[in-house]
Design an enzyme around this catalytic site. Sequence first.
Site, mmCIF file in Angstrom:
data_model
loop_
_atom_site.group_PDB
_atom_site.id
_atom_site.type_symbol
_atom_site.label_atom_id
_atom_site.label_comp_id
_atom_site.label_asym_id
_atom_site.label_seq_id
_atom_site.Cartn_x
_atom_site.Cartn_y
_atom_site.Cartn_z
ATOM 1 N N ARG A 120 -55.438 -7.384 71.555
ATOM 2 C CA ARG A 120 -56.885 -7.309 71.273
ATOM 3 C C ARG A 120 -57.656 -6.409 72.244
ATOM 4 N NH1 ARG A 120 -56.006 -12.954 70.571
ATOM 5 N NH2 ARG A 120 -55.740 -13.427 68.356
ATOM 6 N N LYS A 142 -62.832 7.858 69.330
ATOM 7 C CA LYS A 142 -62.296 7.713 67.967
ATOM 8 C C LYS A 142 -60.780 7.680 68.067
ATOM 9 C CE LYS A 142 -65.581 9.771 64.756
ATOM 10 N NZ LYS A 142 -65.772 10.884 63.801
ATOM 11 N N LYS A 226 -70.305 17.107 73.522
ATOM 12 C CA LYS A 226 -69.753 15.923 72.845
ATOM 13 C C LYS A 226 -70.228 14.643 73.527
ATOM 14 C CE LYS A 226 -66.158 13.804 70.367
ATOM 15 N NZ LYS A 226 -64.852 13.815 69.754
ATOM 16 N N GLU A 236 -71.116 6.743 64.957
ATOM 17 C CA GLU A 236 -71.365 7.676 63.853
ATOM 18 C C GLU A 236 -72.288 7.109 62.772
ATOM 19 O OE1 GLU A 236 -67.981 10.305 62.890
ATOM 20 O OE2 GLU A 236 -68.648 10.162 60.815
ATOM 21 N N ARG A 240 -73.722 11.772 65.272
ATOM 22 C CA ARG A 240 -72.304 12.057 65.543
ATOM 23 C C ARG A 240 -71.615 12.685 64.331
ATOM 24 N NH1 ARG A 240 -67.738 8.619 68.886
ATOM 25 N NH2 ARG A 240 -66.118 10.172 68.562
ATOM 26 N N ASN A 244 -68.437 16.454 62.552
ATOM 27 C CA ASN A 244 -67.472 16.599 61.459
ATOM 28 C C ASN A 244 -67.688 17.876 60.657
ATOM 29 O OD1 ASN A 244 -66.361 14.080 62.098
ATOM 30 N ND2 ASN A 244 -67.927 13.026 60.901
ATOM 31 N N HIS A 247 -65.018 19.421 58.498
ATOM 32 C CA HIS A 247 -63.901 18.475 58.460
ATOM 33 C C HIS A 247 -63.638 17.891 57.076
ATOM 34 C CE1 HIS A 247 -63.946 18.995 62.744
ATOM 35 N NE2 HIS A 247 -63.041 18.058 62.953
ATOM 36 N N HIS A 251 -59.955 18.242 56.332
ATOM 37 C CA HIS A 251 -59.080 17.077 56.125
ATOM 38 C C HIS A 251 -58.405 17.147 54.756
ATOM 39 C CE1 HIS A 251 -61.153 14.328 59.347
ATOM 40 N NE2 HIS A 251 -60.424 15.283 59.869
ATOM 41 N N HIS A 264 -54.286 20.949 62.653
ATOM 42 C CA HIS A 264 -55.638 20.422 62.433
ATOM 43 C C HIS A 264 -56.685 21.520 62.664
ATOM 44 C CE1 HIS A 264 -59.020 17.668 62.424
ATOM 45 N NE2 HIS A 264 -59.366 18.097 63.622
HETATM 46 P P1 NAD Z 1 -51.103 17.746 68.913
HETATM 47 O O1 NAD Z 1 -51.415 16.508 69.610
HETATM 48 O O2 NAD Z 1 -50.141 17.701 67.786
HETATM 49 O O3 NAD Z 1 -50.607 18.805 69.980
HETATM 50 C C1 NAD Z 1 -50.263 20.095 69.561
HETATM 51 C C2 NAD Z 1 -48.835 20.487 69.959
HETATM 52 O O4 NAD Z 1 -48.821 20.932 71.305
HETATM 53 C C3 NAD Z 1 -47.824 19.381 69.872
HETATM 54 O O5 NAD Z 1 -46.586 19.914 69.447
HETATM 55 C C4 NAD Z 1 -47.719 18.915 71.317
HETATM 56 O O6 NAD Z 1 -46.488 18.291 71.605
HETATM 57 C C5 NAD Z 1 -47.857 20.207 72.047
HETATM 58 N N1 NAD Z 1 -48.393 20.134 73.400
HETATM 59 C C6 NAD Z 1 -49.381 19.327 73.847
HETATM 60 N N2 NAD Z 1 -49.727 19.666 75.087
HETATM 61 C C7 NAD Z 1 -48.929 20.680 75.457
HETATM 62 C C8 NAD Z 1 -48.822 21.462 76.621
HETATM 63 N N3 NAD Z 1 -49.667 21.314 77.651
HETATM 64 N N4 NAD Z 1 -47.876 22.415 76.671
HETATM 65 C C9 NAD Z 1 -47.049 22.628 75.590
HETATM 66 N N5 NAD Z 1 -47.133 21.950 74.461
HETATM 67 C C10 NAD Z 1 -48.071 20.982 74.389
HETATM 68 O O7 NAD Z 1 -52.430 18.431 68.314
HETATM 69 P P2 NAD Z 1 -53.908 18.595 68.882
HETATM 70 O O8 NAD Z 1 -54.392 19.851 68.305
HETATM 71 O O9 NAD Z 1 -53.985 18.374 70.335
HETATM 72 O O10 NAD Z 1 -54.677 17.369 68.202
HETATM 73 C C11 NAD Z 1 -54.835 17.284 66.810
HETATM 74 C C12 NAD Z 1 -55.111 15.846 66.456
HETATM 75 O O11 NAD Z 1 -56.336 15.444 67.071
HETATM 76 C C13 NAD Z 1 -55.272 15.608 64.971
HETATM 77 O O12 NAD Z 1 -54.517 14.501 64.593
HETATM 78 C C14 NAD Z 1 -56.759 15.338 64.807
HETATM 79 O O13 NAD Z 1 -57.027 14.494 63.746
HETATM 80 C C15 NAD Z 1 -57.091 14.712 66.126
HETATM 81 N N6 NAD Z 1 -58.513 14.813 66.494
HETATM 82 C C16 NAD Z 1 -59.129 13.687 66.904
HETATM 83 C C17 NAD Z 1 -60.436 13.730 67.308
HETATM 84 C C18 NAD Z 1 -61.092 12.491 67.842
HETATM 85 O O14 NAD Z 1 -62.306 12.507 68.041
HETATM 86 N N7 NAD Z 1 -60.353 11.444 68.109
HETATM 87 C C19 NAD Z 1 -61.145 14.949 67.302
HETATM 88 C C20 NAD Z 1 -60.486 16.087 66.872
HETATM 89 C C21 NAD Z 1 -59.150 16.011 66.469
HETATM 90 N N1 GLY Z 2 -64.289 14.710 66.056
HETATM 91 C C1 GLY Z 2 -65.395 13.980 65.541
HETATM 92 C C2 GLY Z 2 -65.932 12.945 66.457
HETATM 93 O O1 GLY Z 2 -65.433 12.693 67.517
HETATM 94 O O2 GLY Z 2 -66.884 12.308 66.120
#
Ligand code: NAD
Ligand code: GLY
Length: 360
Positions: A120, A142, A226, A236, A240, A244, A247, A251, A264
């Site tokens: 939890r 998020k 942000k 949101e 907020r 998006n 997005h 998405h 992404h």
């Molecule tokens: P990811 O986490 O898949 O990382 C990208 C790639 O780089 C992976 O293969 C990873 O293993 C590699 N990698 C990471 N750090 C590295 C480093 N320092 N050196 C070498 N390789 C490295 O992708 P991302 O672009 O970081 O994140 C995308 C995700 O984030 C999506 O799932 C998206 O939905 C999410 N997202 C979330 C929010 C939020 O507010 N929570 C906002 C935007 C995106």
């Molecule tokens: N990436 C959208 C948010 O964090 O609200």
Amino acid sequence: MRTLSVALGERSYPIFVGQGLVDNAALIIPLLPQKRAAIVTNTTIAPLYLERLSDALTKLGVAIVPIVLPDGEEHKNWQTLNCIFDALIDHRCERRTALIALGGGVVGDMTGFAAATWQRGAPFIQVPTTLLAQVDSSVGGKTAINHPQGKNMIGAFYQPRAVIADLDTLGTLPDRELKAGLAEVIKHGLIRDADFFQWLEGNIDALLARDPVALEYAVVRCCEIKAEIVALDEREEHVRALLNFGHTFGHAIEAGLGFGTWLHGEAIGAGMVMAADLSHRLGALGSTDVSRIERLLLRAGLPVIGPTFASDRYLELMSVDKKARDGGLRFIVLDQIGAASIRSNVPSTTVTSTLKARSG
Ligand code: NAD
Ligand code: GLY
């Protein structure tokens, strides 16, 4: 090192941005309720940074449970999430055992969701290692996994206790991932800060060349934007949603092609051009600004045309997205570069015109 803050009352937390922070366990120790922590990472990042972070913590007396997940957006699902819980149970972790996410947005989102639900709610710390995670996903709480039909469909708002962004980790990031991160960087300028957008037009080549000063400026400015938005609207309800921008389209691209086919950030690149085009069709954004946006995204090495699906398929995918409300399609539109707003009940004929013009 720069220290920013996400102001959320008793859940406020710092964002540290600087060099060599993976080895700086002193930033983490005060946040741990017990001298044990689980580090969640993946098979790509573990050989690069897991030992360094573990050693730094172990030297200060913290016992580490390493949890190494498969790499990739296609693994952002229940099965992988369950690997985290299996490891926590096998090691008899407790509610007071902190979960540290070491990686990009996929690791961060999954670890955050695990922390939100493990007994939890366990303490959670973000150590983002991609540009995208440092400028966006690690900040704001998020957390989620994907459903096969919809991106980030299952998740929780759950804030970390700190975000520790080590700029040095960007040195090992593949070029394609750096470019994907630039999509979210550009988004922050588009929705909130015209001067920052203009700065990006002048400095995109420096960012692509990984100039450390330019990267630090971009990470700090995005985190400031942000943090300000999240502090205004953590869950949101209103402002907020502007984060998006692009997005709803993006998405749909990710889910429609199968998660992991386009990154992404790539999907958001094409999605932002679609959203800019839609803004223009709705009478909000001038055509010169649409071209300016497309040009910057192209220079950043991002796709500016969506993949070829029938418009109906796009609309079906978009109707699943969380941004749909009361059955109607809602979009974030740009009123000008640096200012965005929410539009409800956008006519599907206008969306279809955008899809026809900006995909395939
Ligand atoms: P990811 O986490 O898949 O990382 C990208 C790639 O780089 C992976 O293969 C990873 O293993 C590699 N990698 C990471 N750090 C590295 C480093 N320092 N050196 C070498 N390789 C490295 O992708 P991302 O672009 O970081 O994140 C995308 C995700 O984030 C999506 O799932 C998206 O939905 C999410 N997202 C979330 C929010 C939020 O507010 N929570 C906002 C935007 C995106
Ligand atoms: N990436 C959208 C948010 O964090 O609200």
